[in-house]
Design a protein around this motif. Structure first.
Motif, mmCIF file in Angstrom:
data_model
loop_
_atom_site.group_PDB
_atom_site.id
_atom_site.type_symbol
_atom_site.label_atom_id
_atom_site.label_comp_id
_atom_site.label_asym_id
_atom_site.label_seq_id
_atom_site.Cartn_x
_atom_site.Cartn_y
_atom_site.Cartn_z
ATOM 1 N N SER A 150 0.821 -1.193 0.000
ATOM 2 C CA SER A 150 0.000 0.000 0.000
ATOM 3 C C SER A 150 0.866 1.258 0.000
ATOM 4 O O SER A 150 1.663 1.473 -0.900
ATOM 5 N N MET A 151 0.737 2.124 1.023
ATOM 6 C CA MET A 151 1.482 3.379 1.062
ATOM 7 C C MET A 151 2.985 3.152 1.017
ATOM 8 O O MET A 151 3.747 3.983 0.509
ATOM 9 N N CYS A 152 3.420 2.023 1.504
ATOM 10 C CA CYS A 152 4.858 1.701 1.506
ATOM 11 C C CYS A 152 5.423 1.638 0.094
ATOM 12 O O CYS A 152 6.593 1.988 -0.116
ATOM 13 N N VAL A 153 4.618 1.202 -0.877
ATOM 14 C CA VAL A 153 5.121 1.076 -2.246
ATOM 15 C C VAL A 153 5.533 2.447 -2.791
ATOM 16 O O VAL A 153 6.560 2.588 -3.452
ATOM 17 N N PHE A 170 5.229 -7.227 -2.733
ATOM 18 C CA PHE A 170 4.693 -5.871 -2.865
ATOM 19 C C PHE A 170 3.186 -5.964 -3.112
ATOM 20 O O PHE A 170 2.727 -6.854 -3.824
ATOM 21 N N MET A 171 2.439 -5.036 -2.535
ATOM 22 C CA MET A 171 0.990 -5.033 -2.726
ATOM 23 C C MET A 171 0.488 -3.614 -2.992
ATOM 24 O O MET A 171 0.886 -2.665 -2.312
ATOM 25 N N VAL A 172 -0.366 -3.483 -4.005
ATOM 26 C CA VAL A 172 -1.060 -2.222 -4.273
ATOM 27 C C VAL A 172 -2.557 -2.504 -4.292
ATOM 28 O O VAL A 172 -2.986 -3.629 -4.559
ATOM 29 N N HIS A 173 -3.340 -1.459 -4.019
ATOM 30 C CA HIS A 173 -4.800 -1.604 -4.030
ATOM 31 C C HIS A 173 -5.447 -0.222 -4.006
ATOM 32 O O HIS A 173 -4.763 0.793 -3.951
ATOM 33 N N ALA A 174 -6.770 -0.210 -4.054
ATOM 34 C CA ALA A 174 -7.499 1.053 -3.933
ATOM 35 C C ALA A 174 -7.605 1.421 -2.459
ATOM 36 O O ALA A 174 -7.960 0.578 -1.632
ATOM 37 N N PRO A 175 -7.277 2.657 -2.105
ATOM 38 C CA PRO A 175 -7.375 3.066 -0.697
ATOM 39 C C PRO A 175 -8.827 3.127 -0.241
ATOM 40 O O PRO A 175 -9.729 3.365 -1.036
ATOM 41 N N ARG A 176 -9.028 2.927 1.048
ATOM 42 C CA ARG A 176 -10.378 2.993 1.626
ATOM 43 C C ARG A 176 -10.398 3.965 2.798
ATOM 44 O O ARG A 176 -9.411 4.112 3.510
ATOM 45 N N VAL A 208 -2.695 -4.112 -13.942
ATOM 46 C CA VAL A 208 -3.251 -4.258 -12.597
ATOM 47 C C VAL A 208 -4.716 -3.831 -12.582
ATOM 48 O O VAL A 208 -5.573 -4.492 -11.982
ATOM 49 N N LYS A 209 -5.019 -2.724 -13.258
ATOM 50 C CA LYS A 209 -6.407 -2.261 -13.343
ATOM 51 C C LYS A 209 -7.292 -3.311 -14.011
ATOM 52 O O LYS A 209 -8.410 -3.590 -13.558
ATOM 53 N N ALA A 210 -6.789 -3.888 -15.089
ATOM 54 C CA ALA A 210 -7.570 -4.890 -15.825
ATOM 55 C C ALA A 210 -7.870 -6.112 -14.969
ATOM 56 O O ALA A 210 -8.888 -6.790 -15.167
ATOM 57 N N GLU A 211 -6.997 -6.394 -14.007
ATOM 58 C CA GLU A 211 -7.197 -7.535 -13.113
ATOM 59 C C GLU A 211 -7.970 -7.156 -11.861
ATOM 60 O O GLU A 211 -8.113 -7.969 -10.943
ATOM 61 N N GLY A 212 -8.459 -5.923 -11.803
ATOM 62 C CA GLY A 212 -9.256 -5.485 -10.662
ATOM 63 C C GLY A 212 -8.455 -5.016 -9.474
ATOM 64 O O GLY A 212 -8.997 -4.829 -8.380
ATOM 65 N N GLY A 213 -7.163 -4.796 -9.678
ATOM 66 C CA GLY A 213 -6.305 -4.442 -8.561
ATOM 67 C C GLY A 213 -6.561 -3.079 -7.944
ATOM 68 O O GLY A 213 -6.201 -2.851 -6.798
ATOM 69 N N HIS A 220 -3.674 -6.419 -5.014
ATOM 70 C CA HIS A 220 -2.815 -6.976 -6.065
ATOM 71 C C HIS A 220 -1.433 -7.180 -5.483
ATOM 72 O O HIS A 220 -0.745 -6.230 -5.129
ATOM 73 N N ARG A 221 -1.003 -8.442 -5.412
ATOM 74 C CA ARG A 221 0.284 -8.790 -4.819
ATOM 75 C C ARG A 221 1.188 -9.437 -5.856
ATOM 76 O O ARG A 221 0.747 -10.274 -6.632
#
Length: 240
Positions: A150-153, A170-176, A208-213, A220-221
């Protein structure tokens, strides 16, 4: 002594490229309220906006312990390690540590973090970019068996070169938002734009977007070796 020799002193594999110094600062931090991103396992932060959590609404920021900070001077290089959640308190400790370093002393930022509050994270990113613009070589590193999420990336991307063990994750995603557990298109777009401005490949972002990340439906990891194979430009040098 060359930067390459200095890096070898702190455990980098032989033959890694020399540190590069950014010639200009990247975009400024977002002006939204703080946000905090946590992974399902209870890790933490990611992006821009009020306290962000994924997938369950978070408790007030005071209930999140600050990341542990440590400084280790090894010859002519300093290793600054951040282990835990990126909070306003961690931000203050981090920036104080940067300011305490001798001018232009090479720095390695070692990260093991589930993420954190977005406004704090973006200020930390800007502080690293300012150090590089001022002439300080700053590399980042994630060790084997550890993760940067998340923010670490974004903070990891602020350094260059960016080292990681092949199986580092490493993991990215939509913030909540902490208040209601919801994501917003604006905060997600701001986060994505920041990742790209820091060097993440636009084509990888689109995959990543196409995979719903970045949809809010999933995290997305990827491991460092997979990111390298995918041309993500997150990790620039794999540690062997």
């Amino acid at each position: 002594m060359s930067v390459r020799k200095l890096l070898r002193k702190v455990g980098f594999a032989a033959g890694l490229g020399a540190l590069l110094i950014a010639g200009a600062a990247f975009g400024h931090a977002a002006t939204q309220p703080d946000g905090l991103s946590l992974n399902p396992a209870g890790s933490a932060p990611a992006a821009i906006g009020p306290v962000t959590v994924n997938p369950v609404p978070a408790a007030p920021s005071s209930e999140f312990p600050d990341a542990a900070m440590s400084r280790n001077d090894q010859g002519d290089v300093t290793v600054l390690r951040l282990d835990g959640i990126i909070t306003p308190g961690a931000e203050r400790s981090f920036i104080d540590a940067l300011h305490a370093l001798p001018a232009r002393r090479p720095l390695v930022i070692e990260l093991s973090s589930p993420g954190g509050f977005t406004a704090a994270g973006y200020r930390m990113i800007d502080a690293v970019l300012a150090e590089r613009k001022g002439g300080r070589p700053v590399a980042t590193r994630v060790r084997d068996g550890e993760s940067c999420e998340s923010m670490c990336v974004g903070l990891y991307l602020a350094g260059y070169p960016r080292y990681a063990a092949p199986r580092a994750e490493f993991m990215v995603h939509a913030p909540r938002m902490a208040e209601n557990g919801r994501m917003t298109l604006r905060s997600t777009q701001m986060m994505v734009e920041r990742l790209v401005s820091l060097g993440a490949s636009q084509s990888w972002i689109e995959r990543v977007k196409a995979e719903g990340g970045f949809s809010g439906a999933r995290d997305h990891r990827e491991t460092a070796d997979r990111l390298t194979a995918d041309g993500a430009n997150i990790v620039t040098d794999l540690l062997r």
